[in-house]
Design a protein around this motif. Structure first.
Motif, PDB file in Angstrom:
ATOM      1  N   LEU A 191     -25.612  -9.055  17.823  1.00 49.58           N
ATOM      2  CA  LEU A 191     -25.145 -10.429  18.017  1.00 49.58           C
ATOM      3  C   LEU A 191     -24.149 -10.527  19.149  1.00 49.58           C
ATOM      4  CD1 LEU A 191     -24.688 -11.586  14.307  1.00 49.58           C
ATOM      5  CD2 LEU A 191     -26.473 -12.310  15.905  1.00 49.58           C
ATOM      6  N   GLU A 192     -23.270  -9.548  19.253  1.00 50.57           N
ATOM      7  CA  GLU A 192     -22.302  -9.556  20.362  1.00 50.57           C
ATOM      8  C   GLU A 192     -23.013  -9.406  21.713  1.00 50.57           C
ATOM      9  OE1 GLU A 192     -19.391  -6.572  19.691  1.00 50.57           O
ATOM     10  OE2 GLU A 192     -18.153  -7.865  18.387  1.00 50.57           O
ATOM     11  N   ALA A 193     -24.049  -8.583  21.753  1.00 52.38           N
ATOM     12  CA  ALA A 193     -24.786  -8.412  23.007  1.00 52.38           C
ATOM     13  C   ALA A 193     -25.506  -9.695  23.394  1.00 52.38           C
ATOM     14  CB  ALA A 193     -25.788  -7.263  22.858  1.00 52.38           C
ATOM     15  N   GLU A 194     -26.060 -10.424  22.411  1.00 48.14           N
ATOM     16  CA  GLU A 194     -26.723 -11.695  22.713  1.00 48.14           C
ATOM     17  C   GLU A 194     -25.728 -12.737  23.210  1.00 48.14           C
ATOM     18  OE1 GLU A 194     -28.780 -12.793  19.208  1.00 48.14           O
ATOM     19  OE2 GLU A 194     -30.300 -11.191  19.362  1.00 48.14           O
ATOM     20  N   ARG A 195     -24.546 -12.758  22.604  1.00 44.68           N
ATOM     21  CA  ARG A 195     -23.532 -13.725  23.047  1.00 44.68           C
ATOM     22  C   ARG A 195     -23.053 -13.417  24.450  1.00 44.68           C
ATOM     23  NH1 ARG A 195     -19.857 -13.750  17.507  1.00 44.68           N
ATOM     24  NH2 ARG A 195     -21.424 -14.798  16.170  1.00 44.68           N
ATOM     25  N   ALA A 196     -22.964 -12.121  24.775  1.00 43.95           N
ATOM     26  CA  ALA A 196     -22.506 -11.745  26.123  1.00 43.95           C
ATOM     27  C   ALA A 196     -23.505 -12.162  27.184  1.00 43.95           C
ATOM     28  CB  ALA A 196     -22.271 -10.233  26.178  1.00 43.95           C
ATOM     29  N   VAL A 197     -24.791 -12.149  26.839  1.00 42.93           N
ATOM     30  CA  VAL A 197     -25.820 -12.560  27.817  1.00 42.93           C
ATOM     31  C   VAL A 197     -25.771 -14.079  27.989  1.00 42.93           C
ATOM     32  CG1 VAL A 197     -28.291 -12.664  28.242  1.00 42.93           C
ATOM     33  CG2 VAL A 197     -27.285 -10.597  27.283  1.00 42.93           C
ATOM     34  N   SER A 247     -14.980  -0.124   9.621  1.00 39.85           N
ATOM     35  CA  SER A 247     -13.740  -0.121  10.407  1.00 39.85           C
ATOM     36  C   SER A 247     -14.001   0.026  11.900  1.00 39.85           C
ATOM     37  CB  SER A 247     -12.828   1.020   9.928  1.00 39.85           C
ATOM     38  OG  SER A 247     -13.396   2.279  10.230  1.00 39.85           O
ATOM     39  N   VAL A 248     -15.192   0.475  12.278  1.00 44.56           N
ATOM     40  CA  VAL A 248     -15.529   0.578  13.701  1.00 44.56           C
ATOM     41  C   VAL A 248     -15.569  -0.802  14.345  1.00 44.56           C
ATOM     42  CG1 VAL A 248     -17.269   1.435  15.318  1.00 44.56           C
ATOM     43  CG2 VAL A 248     -16.796   2.688  13.234  1.00 44.56           C
ATOM     44  N   LEU A 249     -15.882  -1.834  13.560  1.00 45.81           N
ATOM     45  CA  LEU A 249     -15.904  -3.197  14.099  1.00 45.81           C
ATOM     46  C   LEU A 249     -14.521  -3.694  14.473  1.00 45.81           C
ATOM     47  CD1 LEU A 249     -18.432  -4.818  11.603  1.00 45.81           C
ATOM     48  CD2 LEU A 249     -18.893  -3.941  13.888  1.00 45.81           C
ATOM     49  N   ASN A 250     -13.478  -3.036  13.972  1.00 44.36           N
ATOM     50  CA  ASN A 250     -12.104  -3.449  14.289  1.00 44.36           C
ATOM     51  C   ASN A 250     -11.594  -2.846  15.582  1.00 44.36           C
ATOM     52  OD1 ASN A 250     -12.053  -4.830  11.786  1.00 44.36           O
ATOM     53  ND2 ASN A 250     -11.417  -2.961  10.732  1.00 44.36           N
ATOM     54  N   GLU A 251     -12.417  -2.057  16.265  1.00 42.25           N
ATOM     55  CA  GLU A 251     -12.009  -1.487  17.545  1.00 42.25           C
ATOM     56  C   GLU A 251     -11.974  -2.582  18.601  1.00 42.25           C
ATOM     57  OE1 GLU A 251     -11.032   1.444  18.393  1.00 42.25           O
ATOM     58  OE2 GLU A 251     -11.643   2.817  16.809  1.00 42.25           O
ATOM     59  N   THR A 252     -10.900  -2.617  19.371  1.00 39.67           N
ATOM     60  CA  THR A 252     -10.757  -3.630  20.412  1.00 39.67           C
ATOM     61  C   THR A 252     -11.430  -3.215  21.719  1.00 39.67           C
ATOM     62  OG1 THR A 252      -8.608  -2.648  21.014  1.00 39.67           O
ATOM     63  CG2 THR A 252      -8.604  -4.484  19.439  1.00 39.67           C
ATOM     64  N   ALA A 295     -24.266   0.193   5.423  1.00 38.74           N
ATOM     65  CA  ALA A 295     -23.113  -0.224   6.233  1.00 38.74           C
ATOM     66  C   ALA A 295     -23.413  -0.094   7.718  1.00 38.74           C
ATOM     67  CB  ALA A 295     -21.885   0.603   5.853  1.00 38.74           C
ATOM     68  N   CYS A 296     -24.159   0.946   8.087  1.00 41.25           N
ATOM     69  CA  CYS A 296     -24.500   1.140   9.497  1.00 41.25           C
ATOM     70  C   CYS A 296     -25.423   0.028   9.997  1.00 41.25           C
ATOM     71  CB  CYS A 296     -25.149   2.509   9.675  1.00 41.25           C
ATOM     72  SG  CYS A 296     -25.209   3.091  11.381  1.00 41.25           S
ATOM     73  N   LYS A 297     -26.297  -0.484   9.141  1.00 40.73           N
ATOM     74  CA  LYS A 297     -27.153  -1.599   9.532  1.00 40.73           C
ATOM     75  C   LYS A 297     -26.339  -2.849   9.828  1.00 40.73           C
ATOM     76  CE  LYS A 297     -31.400  -0.226   7.128  1.00 40.73           C
ATOM     77  NZ  LYS A 297     -32.354  -0.580   6.029  1.00 40.73           N
ATOM     78  N   LEU A 298     -25.324  -3.102   9.009  1.00 39.10           N
ATOM     79  CA  LEU A 298     -24.447  -4.256   9.264  1.00 39.10           C
ATOM     80  C   LEU A 298     -23.740  -4.129  10.603  1.00 39.10           C
ATOM     81  CD1 LEU A 298     -22.863  -4.728   5.714  1.00 39.10           C
ATOM     82  CD2 LEU A 298     -24.691  -6.074   6.757  1.00 39.10           C
ATOM     83  N   VAL A 299     -23.285  -2.921  10.918  1.00 39.43           N
ATOM     84  CA  VAL A 299     -22.605  -2.707  12.199  1.00 39.43           C
ATOM     85  C   VAL A 299     -23.569  -2.911  13.359  1.00 39.43           C
ATOM     86  CG1 VAL A 299     -21.399  -0.997  13.608  1.00 39.43           C
ATOM     87  CG2 VAL A 299     -20.905  -1.166  11.173  1.00 39.43           C
ATOM     88  N   GLU A 300     -24.791  -2.409  13.242  1.00 43.42           N
ATOM     89  CA  GLU A 300     -25.777  -2.568  14.312  1.00 43.42           C
ATOM     90  C   GLU A 300     -26.151  -4.033  14.513  1.00 43.42           C
ATOM     91  OE1 GLU A 300     -28.968  -0.077  13.146  1.00 43.42           O
ATOM     92  OE2 GLU A 300     -27.949   1.805  13.693  1.00 43.42           O
ATOM     93  N   GLU A 301     -26.284  -4.775  13.422  1.00 42.06           N
ATOM     94  CA  GLU A 301     -26.575  -6.208  13.545  1.00 42.06           C
ATOM     95  C   GLU A 301     -25.432  -6.944  14.232  1.00 42.06           C
ATOM     96  OE1 GLU A 301     -27.345  -7.587   9.642  1.00 42.06           O
ATOM     97  OE2 GLU A 301     -29.288  -6.540   9.453  1.00 42.06           O
TER      98      GLU A 301
END
Length: 295
Positions: free
Chosen positions: A289-295, A102-107, A279-285
């Motif tokens: 990916l979001e950090a790579e897209r931002a770069v 559910s942490v991934l749903n944070e805006t 579950a924490c590994k999925l969140v970290e992955e």
């Protein structure tokens, strides 16, 4: 007389029976203004109405629990926590993986839930704290209540000093140092007599022995849990080992660390932490990916 100026109880012709529901008909019955048969009829009507309500089947199309379970997977931790307070059925649907994901749903970028999850990850991977239940994990990620003095945390101070060290929510450093932890000084005689064994115990991954935040370079004393702490619902929280347990392990006739943890403290096995770690590994992955897209 019953009324001023009357020496007898008036008949029903002068005072007809009032048609009043609720608590008022009890007053009229006690005064004698209502016939006993009328009150009996009212009681029968109420019983029939209550039976009809009990016999009505539930509405199957209003709340579909399977659909709501899917909806709960797309809620942030704060909304998921509020939804779990609705009923027991919703609370039973909450799982550890659901809370972590559910942490991934944070805006927002930097939120309390993301910070807490980042601090709890190393502690859970090292199996050094009690494995929180899904509801307590949701409490840690979605609320701001101190677990020691049960007050509202108006401003989350340096969360790295609280969650990353002991896996609990504390309102202030004073509350953490004075109420939760107890200092073990290296100037004590019992440390000098058995310094090698004490150092081996405090460096074990399942034992939380942290130096003072101001004396981290001096390393003159370290802090352990004062006692075994429990939540308001009786769930063990925080560190697995206290200062008394460290002294018991350091004795000559004491068993090794893992045997003492299993036999005396009955700590949770490593398999119990697996769901959180996966579950924490999925969140970290996902964050990578979001950090790579931002770069």
């Amino acid at each position: 007389g019953f009324l001023p100026g009357l020496s007898h109880i008036p008949s029903d012709e002068h005072f007809p029976t009032p048609k009043i529901r609720g608590s008022r008909n009890i007053l009229f019955t006690n005064c004698g203004l209502m016939d006993s048969s009328v009150s009996v009829r009212l009681r029968k009507r109420r019983k029939l109405a209550s039976r009809k309500l009990e016999q009505q089947p539930p509405l199957p199309g209003v709340l579909n629990l399977d659909i709501l379970a899917i909806v709960m997977m797309f809620l942030p931790p704060s909304d998921l926590f509020n939804m779990s307070l609705t009923c027991k059925e919703f609370r039973s649907r909450v799982t550890t993986s659901m809370v972590v994901l559910s942490v991934l749903n944070e805006t927002k970028k930097d939120t309390h839930a993301k910070t807490m999850l980042g601090h709890l990850g190393p502690l859970m991977k090292g199996n050094s704290i009690h494995c929180p239940s899904p509801l307590r994990l949701l409490f840690l990620l979605g609320t701001n209540f101190c677990e020691i003095c049960h007050c509202v945390i108006r401003k989350l101070f340096h969360e790295s000093e609280t969650a990353s060290t002991y896996g609990i929510l504390v309102c202030s450093k004073q509350c953490l140092m004075r109420k939760y932890t107890l200092a073990f000084r290296k100037s004590w005689v019992r440390y000098y007599r058995n310094a090698q064994k004490y150092n081996m115990i405090t460096r074990h991954p399942r034992i939380l022995a942290r130096p003072h935040w101001r004396e981290e370079m001096l390393n003159m004393r370290f802090y352990l849990a004062r006692r075994h702490w429990y939540s308001q619902k009786g769930e063990p929280i925080g560190a697995l080992v206290t200062l008394q347990d460290v002294d018991a392990i350091a004795k000559e006739d004491a068993p090794d660390i893992l045997s003492y943890l299993d036999r005396e403290l009955n700590v949770p096995p490593a398999e119990k932490y697996r769901e959180f770690i996966d579950a924490c590994k999925l969140v970290e992955e996902h964050w990578e990916l979001e950090a790579e897209r931002a770069v």
